[in-house]
Design a protein around this motif. Structure first.
Motif, PDB file in Angstrom:
ATOM      1  N   GLY A  53       0.815  -1.210   0.000  1.00  0.00           N
ATOM      2  CA  GLY A  53       0.000   0.000   0.000  1.00  0.00           C
ATOM      3  C   GLY A  53       0.848   1.259   0.000  1.00  0.00           C
ATOM      4  O   GLY A  53       2.049   1.221   0.317  1.00  0.00           O
ATOM      5  N   PRO A  54       0.241   2.395  -0.329  1.00  0.00           N
ATOM      6  CA  PRO A  54       0.993   3.646  -0.470  1.00  0.00           C
ATOM      7  C   PRO A  54       1.519   4.205   0.840  1.00  0.00           C
ATOM      8  O   PRO A  54       2.392   5.079   0.825  1.00  0.00           O
ATOM      9  CB  PRO A  54      -0.039   4.602  -1.096  1.00  0.00           C
ATOM     10  CG  PRO A  54      -1.367   4.047  -0.680  1.00  0.00           C
ATOM     11  CD  PRO A  54      -1.197   2.568  -0.661  1.00  0.00           C
ATOM     12  N   ASP A  55       1.021   3.733   1.977  1.00  0.00           N
ATOM     13  CA  ASP A  55       1.482   4.229   3.275  1.00  0.00           C
ATOM     14  C   ASP A  55       2.625   3.391   3.842  1.00  0.00           C
ATOM     15  O   ASP A  55       3.028   3.595   5.005  1.00  0.00           O
ATOM     16  CB  ASP A  55       0.325   4.257   4.275  1.00  0.00           C
ATOM     17  CG  ASP A  55      -0.770   5.228   3.865  1.00  0.00           C
ATOM     18  OD1 ASP A  55      -0.432   6.272   3.265  1.00  0.00           O
ATOM     19  OD2 ASP A  55      -1.951   4.935   4.125  1.00  0.00           O
ATOM     20  N   GLY A 111       8.031   7.848  -8.844  1.00  0.00           N
ATOM     21  CA  GLY A 111       7.138   8.616  -9.705  1.00  0.00           C
ATOM     22  C   GLY A 111       7.743   8.930 -11.052  1.00  0.00           C
ATOM     23  O   GLY A 111       7.072   8.844 -12.085  1.00  0.00           O
ATOM     24  N   GLU A 112       9.020   9.288 -11.087  1.00  0.00           N
ATOM     25  CA  GLU A 112       9.664   9.619 -12.351  1.00  0.00           C
ATOM     26  C   GLU A 112       9.641   8.436 -13.312  1.00  0.00           C
ATOM     27  O   GLU A 112       9.398   8.598 -14.510  1.00  0.00           O
ATOM     28  CB  GLU A 112      11.095  10.079 -12.096  1.00  0.00           C
ATOM     29  CG  GLU A 112      11.181  11.478 -11.499  1.00  0.00           C
ATOM     30  CD  GLU A 112      12.581  11.844 -11.071  1.00  0.00           C
ATOM     31  OE1 GLU A 112      13.482  10.968 -11.152  1.00  0.00           O
ATOM     32  OE2 GLU A 112      12.789  13.003 -10.647  1.00  0.00           O
ATOM     33  N   LEU A 113       9.910   7.254 -12.786  1.00  0.00           N
ATOM     34  CA  LEU A 113       9.902   6.069 -13.632  1.00  0.00           C
ATOM     35  C   LEU A 113       8.487   5.751 -14.127  1.00  0.00           C
ATOM     36  O   LEU A 113       8.256   5.567 -15.325  1.00  0.00           O
ATOM     37  CB  LEU A 113      10.464   4.876 -12.863  1.00  0.00           C
ATOM     38  CG  LEU A 113      10.422   3.529 -13.593  1.00  0.00           C
ATOM     39  CD1 LEU A 113      11.251   3.595 -14.873  1.00  0.00           C
ATOM     40  CD2 LEU A 113      10.937   2.416 -12.691  1.00  0.00           C
ATOM     41  N   ALA A 128      -0.732   6.154  -6.055  1.00  0.00           N
ATOM     42  CA  ALA A 128      -0.921   6.996  -4.878  1.00  0.00           C
ATOM     43  C   ALA A 128       0.405   7.298  -4.197  1.00  0.00           C
ATOM     44  O   ALA A 128       0.656   8.419  -3.756  1.00  0.00           O
ATOM     45  CB  ALA A 128      -1.877   6.321  -3.896  1.00  0.00           C
ATOM     46  N   PHE A 129       1.287   6.302  -4.112  1.00  0.00           N
ATOM     47  CA  PHE A 129       2.591   6.501  -3.486  1.00  0.00           C
ATOM     48  C   PHE A 129       3.405   7.547  -4.241  1.00  0.00           C
ATOM     49  O   PHE A 129       4.055   8.401  -3.643  1.00  0.00           O
ATOM     50  CB  PHE A 129       3.345   5.176  -3.450  1.00  0.00           C
ATOM     51  CG  PHE A 129       4.728   5.262  -2.849  1.00  0.00           C
ATOM     52  CD1 PHE A 129       4.900   5.258  -1.469  1.00  0.00           C
ATOM     53  CD2 PHE A 129       5.855   5.338  -3.651  1.00  0.00           C
ATOM     54  CE1 PHE A 129       6.169   5.332  -0.912  1.00  0.00           C
ATOM     55  CE2 PHE A 129       7.129   5.416  -3.103  1.00  0.00           C
ATOM     56  CZ  PHE A 129       7.283   5.418  -1.726  1.00  0.00           C
ATOM     57  N   ALA A 130       3.360   7.481  -5.563  1.00  0.00           N
ATOM     58  CA  ALA A 130       4.165   8.384  -6.385  1.00  0.00           C
ATOM     59  C   ALA A 130       3.620   9.795  -6.413  1.00  0.00           C
ATOM     60  O   ALA A 130       4.356  10.738  -6.709  1.00  0.00           O
ATOM     61  CB  ALA A 130       4.258   7.841  -7.810  1.00  0.00           C
ATOM     62  N   THR A 131       2.334   9.968  -6.118  1.00  0.00           N
ATOM     63  CA  THR A 131       1.720  11.291  -6.252  1.00  0.00           C
ATOM     64  C   THR A 131       1.352  11.935  -4.936  1.00  0.00           C
ATOM     65  O   THR A 131       1.180  13.149  -4.873  1.00  0.00           O
ATOM     66  CB  THR A 131       0.448  11.208  -7.117  1.00  0.00           C
ATOM     67  OG1 THR A 131      -0.501  10.320  -6.497  1.00  0.00           O
ATOM     68  CG2 THR A 131       0.763  10.696  -8.510  1.00  0.00           C
ATOM     69  N   THR A 132       1.242  11.172  -3.856  1.00  0.00           N
ATOM     70  CA  THR A 132       0.858  11.727  -2.561  1.00  0.00           C
ATOM     71  C   THR A 132       1.916  12.714  -2.086  1.00  0.00           C
ATOM     72  O   THR A 132       3.113  12.426  -2.120  1.00  0.00           O
ATOM     73  CB  THR A 132       0.696  10.616  -1.516  1.00  0.00           C
ATOM     74  OG1 THR A 132      -0.350   9.746  -1.919  1.00  0.00           O
ATOM     75  CG2 THR A 132       0.362  11.207  -0.160  1.00  0.00           C
ATOM     76  N   GLY A 133       1.446  13.877  -1.650  1.00  0.00           N
ATOM     77  CA  GLY A 133       2.367  14.876  -1.128  1.00  0.00           C
ATOM     78  C   GLY A 133       2.899  15.823  -2.172  1.00  0.00           C
ATOM     79  O   GLY A 133       3.559  16.803  -1.852  1.00  0.00           O
ATOM     80  N   HIS A 134       2.616  15.534  -3.476  1.00  0.00           N
ATOM     81  CA  HIS A 134       3.047  16.442  -4.528  1.00  0.00           C
ATOM     82  C   HIS A 134       1.883  17.316  -4.942  1.00  0.00           C
ATOM     83  O   HIS A 134       0.859  16.807  -5.384  1.00  0.00           O
ATOM     84  CB  HIS A 134       3.526  15.664  -5.762  1.00  0.00           C
ATOM     85  CG  HIS A 134       4.799  14.919  -5.534  1.00  0.00           C
ATOM     86  ND1 HIS A 134       5.953  15.538  -5.129  1.00  0.00           N
ATOM     87  CD2 HIS A 134       5.098  13.605  -5.669  1.00  0.00           C
ATOM     88  CE1 HIS A 134       6.917  14.628  -5.019  1.00  0.00           C
ATOM     89  NE2 HIS A 134       6.416  13.460  -5.333  1.00  0.00           N
TER      90      HIS A 134
END
Length: 238
Positions: A66-68, A100-102, A144-150
């Motif tokens: 999961g993303p957390d 996220g970049e990948l 979600a992991f790659a985009t959360t917080g951006h």
């Protein structure tokens, strides 16, 4: 294999455990020599490959956990220590950026290809939205992991969406009647806000008989963007 799909797990050793991390000396996890020579070039190449391995391992762990997932959780799943991830990425935000970049680079390639295969602006938008939703759906956890917080204008996702906005703007200018209205300049960004927010809401929604697939949602969003919602809410709304 799709952009966000988990990769195969590393092969186990004879004892049944994951391979030992390359962080023991001498390894790519140690500081590279300062001298720029053949040895340092090989060292940097090894470090680059090690970094890519860690990114792939992080994607796989996040897909499953999961993303957390914490850095410690990710490191454990990767068969190494969290200090190795901190050494390569600085902190969790740095790891999110790298993942996220990948993922976004590969997603962007598919979205742009989908747009280029269309003959009209409407079909191009529908193709782009469908490709975006499909790629994100391969692993909502990784997305979600790659985009959360951006924020929308920062991070790898921001760059990806900037490219999509520019592409939509070019398409609209090409097909606009005459010079087109100056207000059309606002349309790509507004359209993107609708697509992203609706898409992320759709990703989080649990499976149900009424939940559309990515193609159905893409078609509906495209209809709203090009024709409005009057047909759905009835004439009394106009």
């Amino acid at each position: 294999m799709n952009t966000l799909d988990p990769l195969p797990r590393p092969a186990a050793t004879a004892s049944g455990t994951a391979p030992a991390d390359a962080g023991t000396a001498p390894s790519a996890d140690s500081a590279a020599p300062a001298a720029v020579d053949g040895r340092s070039a090989r060292w940097e190449a090894h470090r680059g490959e090690r970094r890519r391995e860690l990114i792939r391992a992080a994607r796989r762990a996040v897909h499953e956990l999961g993303p957390d997932a914490s850095m410690e959780d990710i490191a454990t799943a990767a068969g190494t220590s969290k200090s190795v991830f901190y050494r390569y990425f600085g902190d969790k935000a740095g790891l999110q950026q790298a993942v996220g970049e990948l993922a976004i680079t590969l997603m962007q390639q598919k979205v742009l290809a989908a747009a280029q295969a269309a003959a009209t602006p409407r079909q191009g938008l529908c193709n782009m939205v469908s490709a975006y939703l499909q790629m994100a759906q391969t692993s909502p956890n990784v997305y979600a992991f790659a985009t959360t917080g951006h924020p929308s204008a920062a991070g790898p996702l921001g760059h990806f969406f900037d490219e999509v906005v520019a592409m939509m703007a070019d398409t609209i200018r090409t097909h606009a009647r005459g010079a087109g209205s100056p207000l059309l300049a606002y349309w790509p960004t507004a359209a993107l806000g609708l697509v992203r927010n609706a898409g992320e809401l759709w990703l989080m929604a649990p499976a149900s008989p009424g939940k559309p697939d990515h193609g159905e949602l893409a078609e509906q969003l495209t209809t709203w963007l090009f024709s409005g919602i009057a047909a759905d809410v009835g004439p009394q709304a106009t």
